[in-house]
Design an enzyme around this catalytic site. Structure first.
Site, short mmCIF file in Angstrom:
data_model
loop_
_atom_site.label_atom_id
_atom_site.label_comp_id
_atom_site.label_asym_id
_atom_site.label_seq_id
_atom_site.Cartn_x
_atom_site.Cartn_y
_atom_site.Cartn_z
N TYR A 149 34.81 -48.62 -52.56
CA TYR A 149 35.56 -49.14 -53.59
C TYR A 149 36.64 -50.25 -53.33
O TYR A 149 36.90 -50.07 -52.43
CB TYR A 149 35.85 -48.02 -54.43
CG TYR A 149 37.10 -46.98 -53.66
CD1 TYR A 149 38.31 -47.47 -53.41
CD2 TYR A 149 36.61 -45.93 -53.27
CE1 TYR A 149 39.30 -46.75 -52.60
CE2 TYR A 149 37.70 -45.07 -52.46
CZ TYR A 149 38.71 -45.22 -52.25
OH TYR A 149 39.45 -44.40 -51.36
N CYS A 150 36.89 -51.10 -54.28
CA CYS A 150 37.69 -52.32 -54.20
C CYS A 150 37.65 -53.06 -52.95
O CYS A 150 38.48 -53.19 -52.13
CB CYS A 150 39.36 -51.74 -54.35
SG CYS A 150 40.44 -53.18 -54.56
#
Length: 287
Positions: A149-150
């Site tokens: 994620y990110c």
């Protein structure tokens, strides 16, 4: 010889603001308002370089891009049903998980005199983390971990599994380099939560016409405790942070906000509250 990442860490003095044990009522909106405040005072030369540590309980921090998800309300409901607060930060990037097993560190430098190019800020933070984890003899790499994620080009990983992500914000002559470090608990469970958030907020991958949102594979993420096969706590990382900064500077000193900074902080916090009210449509106060 060109400037090295360590040069940025070697400050005459480091001001320390430790907000790593304020508990569940410390709201992440306060953190982003705080870093903007410190950017301004460090940028104007009113404060030396500052290291701020912060922990927020069960919070999902969305980036501005996440607010454009077609079914954002459904995604937010899923997170809230799991017992998480959801906020939007004042910068780009994508969703991240914060909880009591994640230590966040912000390094705030004066931008102009140091001539900080973007990579140099990232490299300084990477160097600091490598120093903090030296006793564990782990090979820490910095490159984008697909499926996390990110994701970003300064994802920190061991053996291809990400445990930290770095971002940067420049404002009013100051630069805040921010990192989240997953100390303990399950990195893949955190990632699976964000995977389910995007599933609920997108419904169908075809809705992501620009390919903005990550296709999350939970197995790409882990905590330091999992990767190093030993218990690593937020407190362990805090001690390592202070030890390294002490080695790299003439002095460390703890200092809260000055009266002038308090006034700027209140304005920045109001902006954060208004931004979140605009996205989520609920008015709130942090008094």
């Amino acid at each position: 010889m060109g400037k090295q990442p360590i040069d940025l860490l070697m400050q005459p003095s480091w001001r320390i603001i430790d907000q790593s044990s304020l508990g569940p009522y410390f709201d992440a909106k306060q953190s982003f308002a705080m870093d903007d405040t410190l950017c301004a005072s460090v940028g104007k030369g009113e404060s030396p370089a500052t290291a701020r540590s912060w922990v927020h309980h069960r919070t999902i921090v969305l980036g501005i891009q996440d607010t454009r998800l077609p079914f954002l309300e459904d995604g937010v409901k899923l997170l809230e049903d799991e017992g998480y607060r959801v906020i939007v930060r004042n910068s780009g990037g994508l969703a991240v998980v914060l909880d009591e097993g994640v230590l966040n560190i912000s390094l705030i430098f004066e931008d102009e005199k140091k001539g900080i190019d973007i990579d140099r800020g990232y490299e300084a933070m990477t160097e600091l983390v490598r120093r903090m984890l030296r006793p564990h003899h782990a090979e820490i790499e910095a490159y984008e971990i697909k499926g996390s994620y990110c994701p970003g080009s300064y994802d920190l990983s061991i053996g291809g599994r990400k445990f930290a992500g770095i971002s940067q914000r420049r404002l009013r002559g100051g630069t805040a380099v921010q990192i989240y470090l997953c100390a303990d608990k399950s990195g893949s469970e955190r990632a699976d939560l964000i995977r389910r958030f995007y599933q609920a907020a997108l419904k169908d991958k075809s809705n992501d016409t620009k390919g903005v949102y990550p296709d999350i594979r939970p197995e790409t993420m882990a905590s330091l405790s999992e990767l190093l096969r030993t218990d690593i706590t937020v407190q362990d990382l805090m001690l390592a942070l202070l030890t390294e900064l002490k080695e790299l500077s003439g002095r460390l000193y703890a200092a809260g906000l000055s009266p002038e900074e308090e006034m700027v902080f209140e304005k920045n916090l109001t902006r954060m509250l208004e931004r979140n009210e605009k996205v989520f449509g609920t008015q709130e106060s942090l008094d």
